[in-house]
Design an enzyme around this catalytic site. Structure first.
Site, PDB file in Angstrom:
ATOM      1  CB  CYS A 136      -0.897  -0.007   1.149  1.00  0.00           C
ATOM      2  SG  CYS A 136      -2.495   1.045   0.873  1.00  0.00           S
ATOM      3  CG  ASP A 205      -5.315   2.028   7.693  1.00  0.00           C
ATOM      4  OD1 ASP A 205      -4.445   1.275   7.336  1.00  0.00           O
ATOM      5  OD2 ASP A 205      -5.738   3.123   7.333  1.00  0.00           O
TER       6      ASP A 205
HETATM    7  O1  LIG Z   1      -0.773   7.073   8.169  1.00  0.00           O
HETATM    8  P1  LIG Z   1      -0.160   6.479   6.915  1.00  0.00           P
HETATM    9  O2  LIG Z   1       1.095   5.584   7.295  1.00  0.00           O
HETATM   10  O3  LIG Z   1       0.016   7.462   5.559  1.00  0.00           O
HETATM   11  O4  LIG Z   1      -1.064   5.312   6.325  1.00  0.00           O
HETATM   12  C1  LIG Z   1      -1.508   4.274   6.970  1.00  0.00           C
HETATM   13  C2  LIG Z   1      -2.341   3.280   6.146  1.00  0.00           C
HETATM   14  O5  LIG Z   1      -3.423   4.064   5.669  1.00  0.00           O
HETATM   15  C3  LIG Z   1      -3.538   3.391   4.180  1.00  0.00           C
HETATM   16  O6  LIG Z   1      -5.053   3.293   4.326  1.00  0.00           O
HETATM   17  P2  LIG Z   1      -6.030   3.847   2.976  1.00  0.00           P
HETATM   18  O7  LIG Z   1      -5.124   3.799   1.883  1.00  0.00           O
HETATM   19  O8  LIG Z   1      -6.385   5.182   3.526  1.00  0.00           O
HETATM   20  O9  LIG Z   1      -7.259   2.865   3.033  1.00  0.00           O
HETATM   21  C4  LIG Z   1      -3.004   2.221   4.420  1.00  0.00           C
HETATM   22  O10 LIG Z   1      -3.425   1.049   4.831  1.00  0.00           O
HETATM   23  C5  LIG Z   1      -1.694   2.514   5.029  1.00  0.00           C
HETATM   24  O11 LIG Z   1      -0.924   1.303   5.594  1.00  0.00           O
END
Ligand SMILES: O=P(O)(O)OC[C@H]1O[C@H](OP(=O)(O)O)[C@H](O)[C@@H]1O
Length: 323
Positions: A136, A205
């Site tokens: 991701c 998350d």
């Molecule tokens: O806070 P940071 O480290 O940037 O992101 C944390 C997590 O948020 C994202 O979720 P999504 O893409 O919003 O569903 C991913 O799962 C990623 O690992």
């Protein structure tokens, strides 16, 4: 704007979070805190909230509820709302507005500093010449890789594309921008490439009290494969990702997103009667995660509960709720 209608800026932020134009747990948290500051400015300028402290407070709580309802899994969102709304204080509307704006700014500053600090901790786990695998797009995970590069280490990356929304493309681009050689792979190639990597680095998350890591769907399978291959895996997560409600036995809701992210409607119709499901996150049990890297140092997942109690106590207030 009435006393319970959120300001247009709050509605726009909520919509952008729900549609994932604004995404990533830390980015969502900053946007939510900034939206509360927007609400405070707007409410201090409009009647009846401009002349009635109680109506002002109610409008901030309503904005908090609108933001809270956008996405259920990343706890950084309610933790941001808690931080700001619990610091709303004063007898006049001006004082209330200032307290919200100040808290919002302090929260965003704290978030940026935490990411920098955890980046240093995560970088210390990486060695010169390491290849890392990512899943991701996580700004916390990228902060670790970037700090390692700044320490003068040569790092390469194998980047999983991360179906269905392919946030891996953002990771690939950002790593390229800091000079990290990137190999982009489809998710199902991960096990094959684990033989070529030294470390898996993911974000989170939410982190549960038992050390379970809630992150983008596919993280748990990656962690199990990494363990089988003997490749260490770390989660980079600021303490704002610690989920206080799990201290009292609650589980973390896993967001189910639209099937349209998985399959085009014509294709789906052509296949006929099927069920399509699209969970956005999964839970990696603590025994498959080597370390949780935070701005307060690195922790074995099983010990994170101690830090969680220190920071959040036993409860999780909901200052956005109607009194
Ligand atoms: O806070 P940071 O480290 O940037 O992101 C944390 C997590 O948020 C994202 O979720 P999504 O893409 O919003 O569903 C991913 O799962 C990623 O690992």
């Amino acid at each position: 704007m009435t006393d319970t209608d959120p300001a247009p800026a709050v509605g726009e932020t909520a919509e952008s979070i729900a549609t994932m134009e604004i995404r990533g747990a830390a980015t969502i948290a900053s946007a939510a805190a900034e939206a509360l500051a927007d609400q405070a400015e707007a409410a201090a300028d409009a009647e009846p909230t401009a002349s009635d402290p109680e109506a002002f407070r109610a409008s901030l709580r309503a904005a908090g509820r609108t933001l809270r309802e956008t996405r259920p899994t990343a706890v950084s969102l309610p933790n941001a709302l808690r931080y700001v709304l619990q610091r709303m204080e004063g007898d006049s509307v001006d004082a209330l507005r200032d307290s919200v704006v100040d808290a919002s700014e302090a929260f965003v500053r704290q978030l940026d500093r935490a990411q920098e600090d955890l980046g240093q901790v995560g970088a210390n786990r990486l060695a010169d010449g390491d290849t890392v695998m990512t899943h991701c797009h996580s700004t916390d995970a990228l902060a670790c890789i970037e700090a390692a590069v700044e320490q003068g280490k040569s790092i390469s990356a194998v980047v999983k594309e991360t179906r269905p929304r392919q946030q891996g493309h953002i990771t690939a681009e950002q790593l390229r921008d800091i000079g990290v050689p990137v190999t982009l792979i489809v998710d199902s190639a991960a096990r094959r490439y684990l033989d070529e990597v030294d470390h898996v680095v993911v974000g989170a998350d939410s982190i549960a009290a038992d050390g379970g890591v809630i992150n983008k769907i596919g993280t748990s399978g990656l962690a199990v494969n990494a363990r089988e291959r003997g490749v260490p895996i770390m989660t980079a997560a600021q303490t704002i990702k610690l989920h206080p409600e799990t201290l009292t036995g609650h589980t973390v809701e896993i967001e189910m997103r639209s099937e349209a992210e998985v399959i085009e409607s014509e294709e789906r119709e052509a296949i006929g009667e099927i069920t399509v499901e699209n969970p956005a996150f999964d839970v990696t049990p603590p025994r498959y995660m080597d370390a949780i890297v935070t701005e307060q140092g690195q922790f074995p997942p099983e010990s994170i509960v101690t830090l969680m109690r220190e920071l959040f106590g036993e409860g999780a207030a909901e200052p956005w709720a109607e009194p």
